[in-house]
Each structure stands twice: as structure tokens, then as C-alpha cells.
Scaffold this motif. Structure first.
Motif, PDB file in Angstrom:
ATOM      1  N   LEU A 187     -39.196  15.913 -66.477  1.00 27.45           N
ATOM      2  CA  LEU A 187     -38.235  16.469 -65.512  1.00 27.45           C
ATOM      3  C   LEU A 187     -38.091  17.977 -65.693  1.00 27.45           C
ATOM      4  O   LEU A 187     -37.969  18.722 -64.721  1.00 27.45           O
ATOM      5  CB  LEU A 187     -36.858  15.819 -65.708  1.00 27.45           C
ATOM      6  CG  LEU A 187     -36.541  14.566 -64.903  1.00 27.45           C
ATOM      7  CD1 LEU A 187     -35.211  13.970 -65.358  1.00 27.45           C
ATOM      8  CD2 LEU A 187     -36.497  14.847 -63.406  1.00 27.45           C
ATOM      9  N   SER A 247     -28.099  15.258 -53.700  1.00 33.68           N
ATOM     10  CA  SER A 247     -28.659  14.091 -54.388  1.00 33.68           C
ATOM     11  C   SER A 247     -29.009  12.951 -53.431  1.00 33.68           C
ATOM     12  O   SER A 247     -29.959  12.206 -53.670  1.00 33.68           O
ATOM     13  CB  SER A 247     -27.692  13.601 -55.473  1.00 33.68           C
ATOM     14  OG  SER A 247     -26.497  13.127 -54.897  1.00 33.68           O
ATOM     15  N   LEU A 252     -37.012   9.476 -52.346  1.00 35.88           N
ATOM     16  CA  LEU A 252     -37.615   8.644 -53.406  1.00 35.88           C
ATOM     17  C   LEU A 252     -37.688   7.184 -52.966  1.00 35.88           C
ATOM     18  O   LEU A 252     -38.705   6.510 -53.168  1.00 35.88           O
ATOM     19  CB  LEU A 252     -36.825   8.765 -54.711  1.00 35.88           C
ATOM     20  CG  LEU A 252     -36.926  10.095 -55.457  1.00 35.88           C
ATOM     21  CD1 LEU A 252     -36.090  10.036 -56.737  1.00 35.88           C
ATOM     22  CD2 LEU A 252     -38.373  10.451 -55.802  1.00 35.88           C
ATOM     23  N   ILE A 276     -31.471  19.042 -58.208  1.00 37.08           N
ATOM     24  CA  ILE A 276     -32.557  19.953 -57.809  1.00 37.08           C
ATOM     25  C   ILE A 276     -31.918  21.036 -56.951  1.00 37.08           C
ATOM     26  O   ILE A 276     -31.132  20.723 -56.040  1.00 37.08           O
ATOM     27  CB  ILE A 276     -33.666  19.230 -57.009  1.00 37.08           C
ATOM     28  CG1 ILE A 276     -34.226  18.050 -57.810  1.00 37.08           C
ATOM     29  CG2 ILE A 276     -34.781  20.212 -56.643  1.00 37.08           C
ATOM     30  CD1 ILE A 276     -35.335  17.288 -57.087  1.00 37.08           C
ATOM     31  N   LEU A 334     -40.700  13.273 -56.873  1.00 35.69           N
ATOM     32  CA  LEU A 334     -39.866  14.472 -56.725  1.00 35.69           C
ATOM     33  C   LEU A 334     -40.638  15.604 -56.045  1.00 35.69           C
ATOM     34  O   LEU A 334     -40.038  16.434 -55.353  1.00 35.69           O
ATOM     35  CB  LEU A 334     -39.347  14.932 -58.093  1.00 35.69           C
ATOM     36  CG  LEU A 334     -38.347  14.006 -58.782  1.00 35.69           C
ATOM     37  CD1 LEU A 334     -37.977  14.558 -60.157  1.00 35.69           C
ATOM     38  CD2 LEU A 334     -37.091  13.812 -57.947  1.00 35.69           C
ATOM     39  N   ASP A 335     -41.959  15.629 -56.235  1.00 34.86           N
ATOM     40  CA  ASP A 335     -42.764  16.650 -55.546  1.00 34.86           C
ATOM     41  C   ASP A 335     -42.593  16.548 -54.035  1.00 34.86           C
ATOM     42  O   ASP A 335     -42.525  17.542 -53.330  1.00 34.86           O
ATOM     43  CB  ASP A 335     -44.263  16.477 -55.883  1.00 34.86           C
ATOM     44  CG  ASP A 335     -44.556  16.844 -57.328  1.00 34.86           C
ATOM     45  OD1 ASP A 335     -43.692  17.493 -57.960  1.00 34.86           O
ATOM     46  OD2 ASP A 335     -45.637  16.467 -57.822  1.00 34.86           O
ATOM     47  N   VAL A 386     -39.980  15.394 -52.475  1.00 33.64           N
ATOM     48  CA  VAL A 386     -38.638  15.891 -52.143  1.00 33.64           C
ATOM     49  C   VAL A 386     -38.699  17.410 -51.964  1.00 33.64           C
ATOM     50  O   VAL A 386     -38.198  17.962 -50.980  1.00 33.64           O
ATOM     51  CB  VAL A 386     -37.631  15.553 -53.279  1.00 33.64           C
ATOM     52  CG1 VAL A 386     -36.260  16.134 -52.962  1.00 33.64           C
ATOM     53  CG2 VAL A 386     -37.544  14.040 -53.498  1.00 33.64           C
ATOM     54  N   VAL A 443     -35.327  21.789 -61.113  1.00 34.19           N
ATOM     55  CA  VAL A 443     -34.547  20.694 -61.699  1.00 34.19           C
ATOM     56  C   VAL A 443     -33.632  21.232 -62.796  1.00 34.19           C
ATOM     57  O   VAL A 443     -34.053  22.010 -63.643  1.00 34.19           O
ATOM     58  CB  VAL A 443     -35.464  19.595 -62.287  1.00 34.19           C
ATOM     59  CG1 VAL A 443     -34.695  18.694 -63.258  1.00 34.19           C
ATOM     60  CG2 VAL A 443     -36.057  18.752 -61.164  1.00 34.19           C
ATOM     61  N   VAL A 454     -40.327  20.195 -63.699  1.00 34.52           N
ATOM     62  CA  VAL A 454     -40.244  20.236 -62.238  1.00 34.52           C
ATOM     63  C   VAL A 454     -39.411  21.438 -61.805  1.00 34.52           C
ATOM     64  O   VAL A 454     -38.297  21.630 -62.298  1.00 34.52           O
ATOM     65  CB  VAL A 454     -39.625  18.924 -61.685  1.00 34.52           C
ATOM     66  CG1 VAL A 454     -39.541  18.969 -60.166  1.00 34.52           C
ATOM     67  CG2 VAL A 454     -40.417  17.710 -62.145  1.00 34.52           C
ATOM     68  N   ILE A 505     -32.432  13.450 -52.151  1.00 33.07           N
ATOM     69  CA  ILE A 505     -33.395  13.083 -53.197  1.00 33.07           C
ATOM     70  C   ILE A 505     -33.551  11.555 -53.205  1.00 33.07           C
ATOM     71  O   ILE A 505     -34.664  11.025 -53.204  1.00 33.07           O
ATOM     72  CB  ILE A 505     -32.915  13.563 -54.590  1.00 33.07           C
ATOM     73  CG1 ILE A 505     -32.734  15.087 -54.602  1.00 33.07           C
ATOM     74  CG2 ILE A 505     -33.887  13.124 -55.688  1.00 33.07           C
ATOM     75  CD1 ILE A 505     -32.092  15.633 -55.886  1.00 33.07           C
ATOM     76  N   THR A 554     -27.599   7.919 -56.789  1.00 35.85           N
ATOM     77  CA  THR A 554     -27.192   9.274 -56.415  1.00 35.85           C
ATOM     78  C   THR A 554     -25.696   9.280 -56.140  1.00 35.85           C
ATOM     79  O   THR A 554     -25.130   8.252 -55.809  1.00 35.85           O
ATOM     80  CB  THR A 554     -27.921   9.738 -55.146  1.00 35.85           C
ATOM     81  OG1 THR A 554     -27.587   8.846 -54.080  1.00 35.85           O
ATOM     82  CG2 THR A 554     -29.414   9.760 -55.339  1.00 35.85           C
TER      83      THR A 554
END
Lengths: 418, 160
Positions: free
Chosen positions: A328, A356, A363, A351, A410-411, A413, A334, A331, A359, A372
């Protein structure tokens, strides 16, 4: 590869836990056309087939009411229910089953202590001490009884790493504190509380301690006698068992002195309109027909955890948490929320400039489930000045590929919000 | 891992460029001073909070409309679109527009006889939430709060 066992009939080492993943039917499915990555066990864990089968077996073969009938099924149902109690007693190393009260969950357990133990002792000079890290279920029951009695709820502070400042909490304990109520592990941040120091200090003032163990129970070995907590509350559904069943552990001498919490069947010895004689422990606190199939499932969950070995689970999850934290941190944007020295199975994060929920949705679209929002711990979020965080949490069935998929997710996102 | 094109498509529908743009650069963001109506909308499930400030002139026209608060991209973009769309409308028109939008977003995509979405291209961008049932309330929160402000209610919640 087959599982190998040690002399205690536990799985021989933690590297074998990966083989258990196949036991969890909910984990082995596709969500939004991707194989599910389930990183929300802190909200509710999934059940292995063995637990599902035991609930089904109980319902299809043994079900009747407990402690009542003379017939065979009632006897079997009682045996299932009481065997589960015995199982739980051994699992946490309680002295005896009088100390194991079945409840509907951690929240119910805490409300029981609030109303039966604390409330009769409260007046405007008295205090209940909690921490800033608590889940709403370890805040609101105390607020309610404080409102009703004029007592004060006092709150020990946390630091920027998301840890309770133990020394300050201890300084707040005096003889007017009726109870200290704290979590073993923070559900929002994963921080582990320094319980030994706090419990020792509280006992020096003869103040009992209630521990909210909902987040700890499936992640570490709990030896309740060594811990010396006076009350310990946990839920079945956070330890591979079903919802609607939980436990209140209480020291027998405290439980003996407490009045019943709810009235009804099963908690009485004799009922007359001139007065009722209450049943003995633990039944005094179990009014009405209990959640018998839930108890059956919880017993099976404990068998499963025992066989996996709590030391193996701890080692397995620790490896995964360290990997998750390291990955994490690589990233862009983050920020880790909660950096406790001693942290278990949970990592909260944000992020930069992305809410959230966004995100979480992106995901989920890739088959990855995280939690979240405020995690039912709004004061923690307020402390960090955040409306919420994203939280990934681990359990026995997670593996390194889950972490890789999560980080890769996460990439996406970041790409959408670029 | 194989690409899931259809799935990615609905994600792109949800997070259209227009939505991302409004989320990052919301219009009419901020407080209004005196003589304005104020209502706060809360989504207790996620903790989102939006405050709507509303000024109606003597001709019953929405003279000024702003918002502030915290929320996800969908709720901020929706509030931004709400303020720019309803500004200068008559009070009764704006009320009807908000009611229609909320009921439209709550109708499932496949529902027969569904009214076409609002005339505005921009508002059309909100329809992406229909594939995401858990996000519909994010899109409707500000509109619901606007109606609450019109009715002089100080507070409203998505869970009533």
C-alpha cells in the motif's frame, strides 16, 4: 498437497493455511465476473463448509427446545447447546461454563453489562471510562445509562498512530470509575490495546474491566484467565461462525451478584405472583428460547479454529498484513490511517482526493470487497479529520494473491480519477 | 486475468468524465449569507453530509442556491449539477424537477414505461448510478435535501 497435523491435531504449520481456502464456499465464487477477493472480514467473516454443515445437521436432525422436554430431541438440542458452551469455555480458557453467557452478539453482551452490572451502581458522582478508539457498540450503551443516571462517560485519548495513550488512560482511573470498557483490537484501525497494563492498573483501584473482543477473538489466542479481564464480549460472525450468536464472558463472582438483564423462560427456577426465584448461572442471563443453531455453528467454528491453530492463524495473517502495508505504501497518494506498533489483520487508508466510497465501488467492480466509510467508529474518523477511510481486513482464508489483486485494483481507482 | 469489457463499461457510465469533473470542481460550493433557507441532508449509512443554502425571491424564483459538505464523487457531482440546474427556476418547477429526478433514478433500468431522463445532457450523466443500487442514495441526497430546504425542514436523511 495434503494437510499435515501435529500431536495436538492442529495443522502443522502456517504455510498450510492456504489449503483451507477451499473450505469457504462464499470465498470461492465470482463477483462482477472476477474471482472474489474478500477483504472485509472485520465486518463479518465467512463460514467454512464445516460450520454450515453443522448448522444444517442440527436443524435437520436434532432441533427442539433446550432445557425443557423429556423427549429425545430436546435432550439432543440441549446437548448441542451445552457442548458448544463447553467448547467456548475451553477456547478462551475460562474457569467454568457458569462464566459463559450466550447472547446475540458483542453489542448484546455489552448492553447486558451496562444494564445489569453498571446501571445499579451509577449516580452523578460515578464515571465509566472508555477510549476514543471504540466502536459505537462500546460507546452508546454507556451513554444511555449515563443519561439515565447522571453519571459521566469519560474518554481516554489516542495518539496520531491510532493507539490509546495507555498512561493517560491509567491516570483517569480512580475509585469513582465503575467500569473501564475498552476494545482489545480497534475495528477501524487494527491497533492492539495494551490490556495487561490497563487491567493491572484498574484492578489496583478495584475497578473491573470489560474488553470488547469482537475484533480480537479470531486473530489471536485468548487466555481469559491470564488476561484477567472481568468481562470479555465477542460475536460468532467475526470468528467464522453465524450471525445472531455471541458470548459474554464474566467472572463468576461478578455475574453472581448481578441481577437478571431480561426476564422470561429459562432464566427462572420458580415463578409465583408473589415473587420469582431466578435460575443459576449461566441461565440467569439467558431469558427465552436461545439461538440454538447459532450455538451449534459457533461450536463448529471453534473446532475449526482449533484445528487451524490460533498460532498459525496469527502468523499467517501477520505475514499478509506486513505485505499489504508494504504494498500500500508504494501506491501513489495512499496514506495509511492507523500505524500502531502492534496492529492485527486490519489496515485503514485514504487515497488523496478520492472518497472512500468511490474506492469501494471501483474495487467491488473488480470483485474486491473492502469496507468504506466510518466503520461504526465516527469519533476515530473525527480524530483524524476524515469523513471515512477505506479498510482492508484479513482472515484465515486470505492469501498473497488477494493482496496483489487488491493493490492492482487500486491502480484502476487512480486511473479513473486521474 | 481476462478483461471484463461490459463491466468496465458500466463503471465508465458511473464515473463519466463529466461526473469526475464536477466532483473535482463543484459549482456553487459554499455558504450563502443571511436570509437563506438552510437544510442539512445526511446519509447515516455512509456519513455523507450535505448542506443546501437556498434563496427564493419575491417572484418565487430560485435566486441563489449553493451547497457544502463532504461526500463521494457521485454525491458532490450530483449536488453541483443540482445547484446549476435548478438555479433561476420557479419554486414549483424546481420542486417537481427534483421529485422527478429522484423517482427516475430509483426506477430500475429495465422498468417498462420509464419516463425519458431529464432534458439536460448533464443531468443525464447521473443515470450511471442505476447499475449500482448501493450508490443511488449518493446521487439523490442533494436533491432530497433541496426539497427539504424548500419545505423549510432543517434536516433530512436518506434512511427515512
Amino acid at each position: 498437497m495434503n494437510l499435515s497435523f501435529n500431536e495436538k491435531n492442529q495443522i502443522a504449520d502456517n504455510s498450510q493455511l492456504e489449503l483451507l481456502r477451499k473450505d469457504f464456499p462464499t470465498i470461492n465464487q465470482e463477483i462482477n465476473k472476477y474471482p472474489l477477493v474478500y477483504l472485509d472480514s472485520a465486518a463479518s467473516s465467512q463460514m467454512p463448509q464445516q460450520v454450515i454443515d453443522e448448522i444444517s445437521r442440527y436443524q435437520s436432525q436434532d432441533h427442539s427446545n433446550v432445557h425443557r422436554g423429556i423427549h429425545t430431541l430436546s435432550h439432543r438440542a440441549t446437548e448441542v447447546y451445552e457442548t458448544s458452551r463447553q467448547n467456548i469455555c475451553e477456547f478462551i480458557n475460562a474457569k467454568n461454563t457458569n462464566e459463559i453467557i450466550f447472547t446475540s452478539g458483542t453489542t448484546d453482551s455489552i448492553n447486558l453489562v451496562a444494564n445489569s452490572y453498571c446501571k445499579p451502581k451509577l449516580d452523578p458522582s460515578k464515571k465509566i471510562l472508555i477510549s476514543h478508539l471504540e466502536h459505537h457498540s462500546n460507546i452508546v450503551p454507556w451513554q444511555l445509562i449515563c443519561e439515565q443516571t447522571g453519571a459521566s462517560l469519560i474518554v481516554a485519548p489516542i495518539d496520531n498512530n491510532g493507539e490509546i495513550i495507555t498512561e493517560q488512560l491509567i491516570d483517569m482511573i480512580d475509585s469513582n470509575v465503575v467500569l473501564v470498557a475498552i476494545s482489545h483490537i480497534s475495528n477501524a484501525l487494527g491497533s492492539v490495546t495494551s490490556l495487561n497494563k490497563i487491567i493491572d492498573a484498574a484492578h489496583q483501584h478495584e475497578v473491573p474491566v470489560l474488553v470488547d473482543g469482537a475484533q480480537a477473538i479470531s486473530h489471536m489466542k485468548i487466555d481469559i484467565q491470564a488476561l484477567n479481564a472481568d468481562f470479555y464480549a465477542f460475536s460468532g460472525h467475526k470468528m467464522l461462525g453465524p450471525t445472531g450468536i455471541g458470548i459474554l464472558y464474566g467472572k463468576e463472582r461478578l455475574l453472581e451478584d448481578m441481577p437478571p438483564y431480561q426476564g422470561g423462560g429459562d432464566m427462572i427456577l420458580e415463578v409465583k405472583f408473589t415473587g420469582t426465584v431466578y435460575n443459576d448461572l449461566p441461565y440467569k442471563f439467558e431469558a427465552g428460547t436461545p439461538n440454538i443453531s447459532g450455538a451449534a455453528g459457533l461450536g463448529a467454528a471453534i473446532d475449526y479454529l482449533n484445528q487451524a491453530g490460533m498460532h498459525n492463524i496469527e502468523a499467517h495473517e501477520n505475514i499478509l498484513l506486513n505485505k499489504m502495508i508494504a504494498d500500500l505504501q508504494k501506491v501513489d497518494g495512499v496514506e495509511l490511517i492507523g500505524k500502531a506498533e502492534n496492529q492485527v489483520a486490519v489496515q485503514s487508508f485514504t487515497i488523496k482526493d478520492i472518497h472512500s466510497h468511490d474506492i469501494g465501488t471501483i474495487l467491488d467492480h473488480q470483485g474486491i470487497a473492502i469496507r468504506t466509510g466510518h466503520h461504526c467508529a465516527m469519533p476515530v474518523m473525527e480524530f483524524f479529520g476524515l469523513p471515512g477511510t477505506a479498510r482492508a481486513s484479513l482472515s484465515i482464508y486470505n492469501n498473497e494473491e488477494d493482496i496483489d489483486r487488491f493493490i492492482k485494483g487500486l491502480d484502476k481507482v487512480i486511473e479513473i480519477f486521474a | 486475468m481476462k478483461k471484463n469489457n461490459s463491466e468496465n463499461k458500466s463503471l465508465k457510465e458511473l464515473y463519466r468524465q463529466l461526473i469526475i469533473h464536477h466532483a473535482k470542481n463543484p459549482l456553487n460550493f459554499g455558504k450563502l449569507s443571511n436570509n437563506s433557507l438552510l437544510s442539512e441532508g445526511i446519509n447515516p449509512l455512509c456519513g455523507d453530509k450535505i448542506r443546501i443554502y437556498l434563496k427564493i425571491n419575491e417572484a418565487d424564483t430560485i435566486e441563489n442556491l449553493t451547497f457544502e459538505g463532504t461526500g463521494c464523487a457521485i454525491s458532490i457531482a450530483s449536488a453541483s449539477l443540482m445547484t446549476s440546474t435548478l438555479l433561476n427556476m420557479k419554486k414549483y418547477q424546481a420542486n417537481q424537477y427534483a421529485l422527478d429526478l429522484i423517482s427516475n433514478l430509483n426506477e430500475s433500468k429495465s422498468q417498462e414505461g420509464q419516463q425519458p431522463m431529464m432534458d439536460s445532457q448533464e443531468i443525464h450523466a447521473l443515470e450511471g448510478v442505476k447499475d449500482f443500487p448501493s450508490r443511488i442514495k449518493c446521487a439523490t441526497l442533494s436533491w432530497q435535501t433541496f426539497i427539504s430546504a424548500l419545505n423549510n425542514n432543517k434536516i433530512t436523511t436518506t434512511e427515512k
